[in-house]
Write a protein that holds these residues in place. Structure first.
Motif: not given
Length: 189
Positions: A34, A52, A6
């Motif tokens: 992420f 992330p 994502t």
């Protein structure tokens, strides 16, 4: 193992991909990762700070099954990260691509919506992107899946989660149960 990445940006909308990532990881045992531009920590619209796993620039297409673009206000500014090549290359490699809310603008900029059915926050949210898919736009309050690409307005995180999992070949009774569970509040009383 099936892996979803994502993409988050500064000011991302917390709620839009929370369900798909939680359900994928918790219920299906998928790997959720992420990525942010430059691999920098980002803070959501609600104040949630995320460090992330990787930089967007370091996403290895052959090691992921889906790339999801979370919405946020940056996509409607001149400061948006250009991820068009990444999205086009991932789609060409047969990966699932998803965009929700203003994240759909990244898919439009990449030209991925020019020939498939899709939705967004509204048709007026896409023209400034070089978008050429107006003939395929579907006015929908739910996610739309076509050609391995999932699009959804920001108000549809439940159907977005369902469509992404369906695109990954995971449509079954369990998914229908979870979607019904998460969508219960939206059913007529």
């Amino acid at each position: 193992m099936t892996t979803l990445v994502t993409i988050l940006t500064p000011g991302y909308a917390d709620w839009e991909t929370a369900l798909i990532n939680a359900a994928s990881r918790q219920y299906y045992g998928l790997e959720t990762r992420f990525a942010t531009p430059g691999g920098e920590p980002v803070t959501s619209a609600g104040g949630l700070k995320v460090v992330p796993h990787m930089a967007v620039e370091d996403i290895e297409i052959d090691r992921v099954d889906a790339i999801l673009v979370n919405g946020g206000t940056i996509w409607s500014t001149d400061d948006y990260p250009d991820i068009s090549d990444l999205l086009r290359n991932a789609h060409a490699a047969g990966k699932t691509i998803g965009g929700i809310c203003d994240g759909v603008m990244a898919l439009a900029r990449a030209g991925l919506l020019d020939t498939i059915r899709h939705t967004a926050n509204g048709p007026e949210s896409l023209p400034d992107t070089g978008y050429g898919g107006v003939a395929h736009y579907v006015s929908s309050q739910r996610a739309v899946l076509d050609g391995g690409i999932v699009t959804a307005p920001g108000t549809a995180p439940v159907s977005f989660a369902g469509a992404v999992l369906e695109a990954l070949g995971m449509r079954n009774g369990d998914l229908d149960f979870y979607l019904g569970l998460y969508g219960t509040e939206h059913q007529a009383a």
